[in-house]
Design a protein around this motif. Sequence first.
Motif: not given
Lengths: 291, 291, 291, 291
Positions: A35-37, A133-136, A138, A141
């Motif tokens: 986690f988180p891979f 719009e502005i996040e990268a 996981s 989710h």
Amino acid sequence: MLTIDPGDVVSAETHDAMEGRIRTESDLPSDVLNFPFLNPQNGPIFVRGAEKGDCLAVHIKSIVPRGPQPVGTTCLMREFGGLVGTGDTALLNAPLPERVKKVEVDPITGVRWSDRITLPYQPFIGTIGTSPEIEAISSLHPDYYGGNMDLPDVAPGSVIYLPVHAPGALLYLGDCHAAQGDGELCGFAIEHPTVTTVQVDLIKDWSFRWPRLENERVIMTIGSGRPMEDAARIAYRELVRWMAADYGFEELDAYMLLTQAGRLRVGNMVDPKYSLGASIDKSMLLAQAAG
Amino acid sequence: MLTIDPGDVVSAETHDAMEGRIRTESDLPSDVLNFPFLNPQNGPIFVRGAEKGDCLAVHIKSIVPRGPQPVGTTCLMREFGGLVGTGDTALLNAPLPERVKKVEVDPITGVRWSDRITLPYQPFIGTIGTSPEIEAISSLHPDYYGGNMDLPDVAPGSVIYLPVHAPGALLYLGDCHAAQGDGELCGFAIEHPTVTTVQVDLIKDWSFRWPRLENERVIMTIGSGRPMEDAARIAYRELVRWMAADYGFEELDAYMLLTQAGRLRVGNMVDPKYSLGASIDKSMLLAQAAG
Amino acid sequence: MLTIDPGDVVSAETHDAMEGRIRTESDLPSDVLNFPFLNPQNGPIFVRGAEKGDCLAVHIKSIVPRGPQPVGTTCLMREFGGLVGTGDTALLNAPLPERVKKVEVDPITGVRWSDRITLPYQPFIGTIGTSPEIEAISSLHPDYYGGNMDLPDVAPGSVIYLPVHAPGALLYLGDCHAAQGDGELCGFAIEHPTVTTVQVDLIKDWSFRWPRLENERVIMTIGSGRPMEDAARIAYRELVRWMAADYGFEELDAYMLLTQAGRLRVGNMVDPKYSLGASIDKSMLLAQAAG
Amino acid sequence: MLTIDPGDVVSAETHDAMEGRIRTESDLPSDVLNFPFLNPQNGPIFVRGAEKGDCLAVHIKSIVPRGPQPVGTTCLMREFGGLVGTGDTALLNAPLPERVKKVEVDPITGVRWSDRITLPYQPFIGTIGTSPEIEAISSLHPDYYGGNMDLPDVAPGSVIYLPVHAPGALLYLGDCHAAQGDGELCGFAIEHPTVTTVQVDLIKDWSFRWPRLENERVIMTIGSGRPMEDAARIAYRELVRWMAADYGFEELDAYMLLTQAGRLRVGNMVDPKYSLGASIDKSMLLAQAAG
């Protein structure tokens, strides 16, 4: 990054959600998963011309298993699942033992669960979404951008509508399931690597907050949230709005009709947000329009 | 109080959930409804020989509308419903306007929603339960004793199993619906008065915590709780236990199989507790048993 | 049934919540406790003249321990508590081991938790309520009628206001705690038998939905619900309404002021509904009134 | 990106959460605020030597208002807040009217709410966190990495411990509040621009899942989740673990002691996850250690 034009057909060689790291029934998830891979995705795919305010219409053409048998995997992972304490529902009880199950998956003969039980092959895309719009974010989710919804209706024959938030939309998909019950109870459906083929259309200037879906029989809206009633509320409110905007219903009439004829499907009850689909038969929409 | 013997058939003339007080579409629910005097029930019915630790098996034989047309009623009531602030989800927003809809209900031609839309007549018992051991509860509540579950599977052709907590079981039922979507979204399905016929069997020394149901196709367990995920957890845990106790599954195997093949039905998302049914196809239970 | 006049003082010899059945640290809760026969109450007390639409003002005068030492008891019971799977949050994890702890409780020297740790004696009434209008409810439930709220503010020096629903109000109380943290985490505070003395006043024609409380420092409203945010919403909405009705605030001003100055106390996070108190300092109410 | 050494003191000129766009009480939030471009942060700050498995200890030295009066702002924004329908608790009710309130904030004389009411100046950092390992998240979210927790204990005199997930930790902070009630009810505390000064220490090889805090009086763990009981469970479980790892308690003893002596503080009940702090007095930890 793959760049495509609206209307292009894309075939993706997807991994299973564990990236193939669980090879045998004696592999321990806690040893091989990191986690988180988790939940590797294909993408992002840049769709030319896609801009904020538009919508992708992703037609799901086909899903077929790939790789050596047994190609399907499910397992029990510590502190993950619908009937155990988790990192969110944080408890002091001891975790369940880990367990892995590998199963043969054949598009014709189905999923060989055991000598006695065979499940039909009913594949779908567990994770599909566009960029916020502005996040990268996981790939674990699910949210307004789609993502890890684990909703069995995202299957061949359906088109999923995903709002565009960033230039090019940045579509991603993966995490295909060969079979899954409502809620994906223990957290791992029959995970399997596939060749998944979709056609990606662009609809200009059609925007809404949450993913939508359509197939021969229904229109559906998808909400993700916690607690589960919030996911249901989101899905049903979006459906009220869709019926009002495009099918000639007054909002409170749609609310009252869904009370009698709406359907709810629990996608997952295990991910960071629970995902539910609310739907109504197109026959009623056609009847309303014909009036 | 009616007293019956196990195996007796009972026909109940049920009222609608508003006790018939909403007569026209211009009646205001807030004028004619008087909380908590809602959801009138038929009963209690004393079943001879029923004791704590036993279980009633209530076979639902038929439900037919009774009374003058339009016999079906739905409405919007203030601070009640799945997409509004309520007494529990207590908010400052202004309530929706009240609204009443009366509809003709015919067992053959269906529920005449509007000139354009007709819904199939799919009647079921909204409220059915036994007495708790030491409480006298409102008919508005669903809980471990059954009650106001509003689950469409409680329909002709099904048998519902209700644990006995008090001498004679003290069965009650009412609140029949002519049609209902998943969740009973606005809080009022197509409420209608009926003649409902059930056969009441007694199973000695079979006890469990939450109501169970069986029909030609599935076995189902029913959980009620808040938040909604707790209702889902209850239902699925009970199903795991039933599969383990009676169908030859090891508990964790049942948990993993339900992940692939379990189904969830949202009965209500509006009552004091939400009610969900978890089910599995009997074909799999038969396959397991045949192994 | 004891009958009293408004203004009368009542002293109740309360049992602990386990009715004294846990006598030593080697008693197993699962052996000696018999659900639902838990949480014994003193009452009902009929208050002459009390009618629906009125309110009891119960002034809490004193709480003192009674009985042989060690008089305080806490324990771990299977499937009950805030950090374990329960009958509602129904999971497959194994339960925690049972455990009992008996402690000496002295009003002056405090609660002797261990050789090293002594807690101050801060007694309060865990369960206090009036009868609902048409139900006979278990003493384990907290709700609009009060009941098993387990809120430490219900302590000597406070007055709790309980709406009257049935003739005579039918007041009950019990379940006194010698010390308790926020949430009553494992489900059992320092339970102890007491002599609890209250004065019961009657306020005619003052009615509201949920219990209210007042002491030298604050006014407080108490909400009970699940999920926990609903209990918080109920408590805060009632406080907004109280400030608007009696203290000269416009509703949205009260909402905005509580954003800056409201306080929340988590009573229990273990009972059938969670109970939270929302409060505001009287100094602000006085300042507002003085303006 | 600012790079610092462990032990360095950093002063940040923070904006208010609306980036100063609400200038007068006649500005409409829906006109001047542009979701998701809200809650601007200072950072990221790269801390030399910080690696996954370490922990930042951020000592909060001081917070002072900056800029022209009235420097404090609160407001009602559509579909945001604890007592209204929102994007998550998605309802059909009409939203509340928008409203803005500007207030003078003085460190000595306090927050001038109105002619009649003045609140004490009790400033704290609403948002503070480190980078997740593989995501770039919105500053609106609170989670295991800290973020938008809105917990009033994150105040001068406290040290907050934040686990490091990425090289350099990538600390950020902002969103300072001049006063706030429990839950930040309407969603906007007294937001104000500040000069905030912190000293950033690095603790090698101390790792845990959720933020921790310490001041002269208590140790506290902070959980964020939905529903609210999950945030409480996370916070309390982390506190049990901390007491067991560092203060000589056996886990179940800590669980039972927190039942009698634990405290819960509701930070926010409005953000994407609710944040709660669970704490225990250091006096008990010292007593335990002295035994």
